[in-house]
Design a protein around this motif. Sequence first.
Motif, PDB file in Angstrom:
ATOM      1  N   PRO A   1     -15.689  29.285  26.059  1.00 24.22           N
ATOM      2  CA  PRO A   1     -15.470  30.358  24.707  1.00 24.22           C
ATOM      3  C   PRO A   1     -14.340  28.970  24.378  1.00 24.22           C
ATOM      4  O   PRO A   1     -15.067  29.170  22.746  1.00 24.22           O
ATOM      5  N   ARG A   2     -14.073  27.976  24.552  1.00 25.25           N
ATOM      6  CA  ARG A   2     -13.616  27.222  23.740  1.00 25.25           C
ATOM      7  C   ARG A   2     -14.766  26.014  22.895  1.00 25.25           C
ATOM      8  O   ARG A   2     -14.264  25.710  21.563  1.00 25.25           O
ATOM      9  N   LEU A   3     -15.793  25.991  24.104  1.00 28.21           N
ATOM     10  CA  LEU A   3     -16.849  24.771  22.634  1.00 28.21           C
ATOM     11  C   LEU A   3     -17.683  25.944  21.947  1.00 28.21           C
ATOM     12  O   LEU A   3     -17.616  25.456  20.356  1.00 28.21           O
ATOM     13  N   LEU A   4     -17.451  27.274  22.242  1.00 29.75           N
ATOM     14  CA  LEU A   4     -17.930  28.341  21.634  1.00 29.75           C
ATOM     15  C   LEU A   4     -17.504  28.786  20.391  1.00 29.75           C
ATOM     16  O   LEU A   4     -17.680  28.848  19.072  1.00 29.75           O
ATOM     17  N   ALA A   5     -16.256  28.630  20.049  1.00 34.77           N
ATOM     18  CA  ALA A   5     -15.940  28.397  18.808  1.00 34.77           C
ATOM     19  C   ALA A   5     -14.117  27.453  18.365  1.00 34.77           C
ATOM     20  O   ALA A   5     -14.157  27.992  16.854  1.00 34.77           O
ATOM     21  N   GLU A   6     -15.109  26.531  18.680  1.00 32.07           N
ATOM     22  CA  GLU A   6     -15.091  25.050  17.305  1.00 32.07           C
ATOM     23  C   GLU A   6     -15.434  25.155  16.279  1.00 32.07           C
ATOM     24  O   GLU A   6     -16.544  25.358  16.307  1.00 32.07           O
ATOM     25  N   GLY A   7     -14.447  24.654  15.059  1.00 35.97           N
ATOM     26  CA  GLY A   7     -15.183  25.456  13.542  1.00 35.97           C
ATOM     27  C   GLY A   7     -14.463  26.438  13.043  1.00 35.97           C
ATOM     28  O   GLY A   7     -15.517  27.214  12.207  1.00 35.97           O
ATOM     29  N   LEU A   8     -15.308  27.790  13.787  1.00 35.97           N
ATOM     30  CA  LEU A   8     -14.489  29.381  13.570  1.00 35.97           C
ATOM     31  C   LEU A   8     -12.979  30.036  13.086  1.00 35.97           C
ATOM     32  O   LEU A   8     -12.265  28.376  13.266  1.00 35.97           O
ATOM     33  N   ALA A   9     -13.133  30.375  12.238  1.00 35.20           N
ATOM     34  CA  ALA A   9     -12.135  31.130  11.461  1.00 35.20           C
ATOM     35  C   ALA A   9     -11.168  32.081  12.592  1.00 35.20           C
ATOM     36  O   ALA A   9      -9.681  32.187  13.152  1.00 35.20           O
TER      37      ALA A   9
END
Length: 411
Positions: free
Chosen positions: A136-144
Amino acid sequence: MTPAGAPLIGIIGGYGRVGGVAARVLTAECGYRLRVGGRSADAAWSLARTLGAGSEAAVVDAVDSQSLRHFTRGCATVLDCSGTAFVLRGAVRRSVLAAGAHYVGMTDDGGPRTPYGPATAVLFTGLAGTLAGWLPRLLAEGLASATCFDGWYGGLGPVTPHTAVSGLLARRRALDVPAGAWTGARTGGGSPDGPFDGALTAAAPTGPALPAPPGGETPLAARESPPPWPLPARPAAIHRILPEELRRQMYRLCLEEARWREAFPGPATPAVLDRLAGRPRGALDARTLLGVARELSRASRLDAESISSYAMTYGTLDGLTPDGLTVRRSALMHCTDVSGLAGVIAAATAHEATENRLTSGVHVAADTLPPEGTADWIVRHLPRATVRRTEIPTGGTGRTTSTPVAARRPG
């Protein structure tokens, strides 16, 4: 050529399956000086010679505190791949930290996670749990912001008893999710540790409740959807849990919902895990846990006799981009070298500690892995490994956001 002033990393068990991979990755990626250690001087020197002029070898016995102090001298970080941490109940960690070096343990020693001096300690809490916290940290990179995570882990391969200990300890800390109740919902408040003091609840099922058969194994037909990869034509257990590492990311990413499932091809491994699932949470003392770990190790070797080893992780994350676009991101990680994957994780964690990017205290590996950097290291250092990602705007078509693996590494 390794610079003479480069930080020194000592690797206990450095010529083993996990330690050997970590040593090669740290040499190729970062140019550290390495001290390869273990009980066999010949094995340690055999690997050290292949790593170049910046590497040395030393005999070290993790049971002997004086031997540990001598091995740690001059090290910025000690990476413990010996597998003895749980048996020694944190003695290796305490000795390394007392000497002023950072400690990275590839076996959860089961000891307290309280700070000990100014240095950093990082514990590996099992491959499945670590990936559940990293993905989930990988997927959340750059999301608000992010709202919902849905993940899978599937793996097959022989594991050592000490490696099995970390996985078993992680499962004791995980929350079981009843059949039909697919979602762990963060309903407010809470802490990144533990089950949010009761604030984490199972959400209502989206369909009719499905009874769980004896032992906790769930038939594939009883699931909402199959895993995103084909399961072998053999018995398999699907376990719905919320690992400690994922619960921590629910808190830190302010997720509203999270799902996690683990698929274990069998028949031997699922049978051991199902018997364990029937025991009360506090029913395993250290001796019993080691016995179950040895049994799980034998079962994993039996299951892996006729099928190639693999580890696969898949997840989706719903979120909002900085420009206000709602998207669903997905990532699929696949490799055929399970020990190699653990070795890359060990190297990435040791690198973060050595570069002083972590605060003092005790951490779990899932919280410390650099999201993008770890994905890149996996692809570069593990043959036939892939990490593919997509991003789909709501109501739109997807686009691939990762470079095709074939363009990065042949074979």
